[in-house]
Write an enzyme that holds these catalytic residues in place. Structure first.
Site, short mmCIF file in Angstrom:
data_model
loop_
_atom_site.label_atom_id
_atom_site.label_comp_id
_atom_site.label_asym_id
_atom_site.label_seq_id
_atom_site.Cartn_x
_atom_site.Cartn_y
_atom_site.Cartn_z
N ARG A 39 0.83 -1.22 0.00
CA ARG A 39 0.00 0.00 0.00
C ARG A 39 0.85 1.26 0.00
O ARG A 39 0.40 2.34 -0.40
CB ARG A 39 -1.00 -0.03 1.17
CG ARG A 39 -2.13 -1.04 0.94
CD ARG A 39 -3.08 -1.09 2.12
NE ARG A 39 -2.43 -1.52 3.34
CZ ARG A 39 -2.30 -2.79 3.72
NH1 ARG A 39 -2.77 -3.76 2.96
NH2 ARG A 39 -1.68 -3.10 4.84
N GLU A 55 6.31 -9.66 15.27
CA GLU A 55 5.87 -10.19 16.57
C GLU A 55 6.00 -11.72 16.56
O GLU A 55 6.50 -12.32 17.50
CB GLU A 55 4.43 -9.77 16.81
CG GLU A 55 4.13 -9.58 18.27
CD GLU A 55 2.77 -8.96 18.48
OE1 GLU A 55 2.22 -8.39 17.53
OE2 GLU A 55 2.28 -9.08 19.61
P1 AMP Z 1 4.78 -2.48 11.31
O1 AMP Z 1 6.01 -3.06 10.69
O2 AMP Z 1 4.34 -3.22 12.53
O3 AMP Z 1 4.87 -0.99 11.56
O4 AMP Z 1 3.59 -2.72 10.28
C1 AMP Z 1 3.41 -1.86 9.24
C2 AMP Z 1 2.93 -2.53 7.99
O5 AMP Z 1 1.90 -3.50 8.23
C3 AMP Z 1 2.34 -1.50 7.08
O6 AMP Z 1 2.88 -1.71 5.78
C4 AMP Z 1 0.85 -1.70 7.13
O7 AMP Z 1 0.31 -1.69 5.84
C5 AMP Z 1 0.63 -3.06 7.78
N1 AMP Z 1 -0.25 -3.02 8.97
C6 AMP Z 1 0.11 -3.28 10.26
N2 AMP Z 1 -0.91 -3.20 11.10
C7 AMP Z 1 -1.99 -2.84 10.36
C8 AMP Z 1 -3.38 -2.55 10.66
N3 AMP Z 1 -3.88 -2.62 11.91
N4 AMP Z 1 -4.18 -2.20 9.64
C9 AMP Z 1 -3.69 -2.13 8.38
N5 AMP Z 1 -2.42 -2.38 8.03
C10 AMP Z 1 -1.56 -2.72 9.00
#
Ligand code: AMP
Length: 177
Positions: free
Chosen positions: A64, A101
């Protein structure tokens, strides 16, 4: 960006419980993408911070982040660079594995995507734990580009991803939850 526009954007983001797994509240941004006025407002808002800066490249994160990143690049008069999931890019790459995680993930960028000293903005739809963006920041640093900031449409503040990135780049998010 007016409080009114922010309210309209916030109202359009759809919460989908237990996707893609139980316990995750997924922020579905497709209603924002589908609405011409909201899509423009989202990109306007993300571009605002960098309006008076020279930006050479926007780096967008699979998948995205390609949408927001490419539109942002066009708005800022910059080029676009994709950071992709491992194994998808055709040319020579630099890559990084990082911990989630549960389990791990790998991302890659073409070795010649950024030149040393290029002025770069990192873009993604959403900042959660900051693991993904942190890995992308590392790849940008390895390329010796200058990271001006990281721009997200949404930040899930309770996951404290900002803390992970803040000492390496200014973090900007349009909507905070
Ligand atoms: P992180 O590495 O944990 O910051 O996760 C970020 C990535 O995971 C981004 O590219 C988001 O598109 C996706 N993502 C993580 N959590 C969500 C959520 N609750 N809703 C939508 N996309 C998420």
């Amino acid at each position: 960006m007016s409080p009114d526009s922010l309210d309209r954007l916030r109202a359009a983001v759809r919460d989908v419980p237990d996707f893609p797994q139980p316990g995750i509240l997924f922020k579905d941004i497709t209603p924002v993408l589908a609405d011409p006025a909201l899509l423009r407002a989202a990109i306007d808002g993300m571009a605002e911070t960098f309006a008076n800066e020279r930006v050479d490249k926007v780096v967008g994160i699979d998948a995205r982040g390609f949408i927001f990143g490419a539109l942002l690049a066009d708005r800022l008069g910059a080029g676009f660079v994709p950071v992709r999931k491992k194994g998808k890019l055709p040319w020579r790459t630099r890559g990084l594995d990082y911990q989630l995680e549960y389990g791990s993930n790998g991302i890659e960028m073409h070795v010649d995507a950024l030149a040393p000293g290029e002025r770069v903005v990192l873009a993604d739809d959403l900042l959660a734990t900051g693991g993904t963006a942190g890995a992308a920041v590392r790849l940008i640093e390895e390329a010796q580009a200058e990271l001006l900031g990281a721009a997200f449409f949404i930040e899930l503040a309770f996951l404290q991803g900002r803390d992970r990135l803040a000492e390496r780049a200014p973090v900007h998010a349009l909507l905070t939850y």
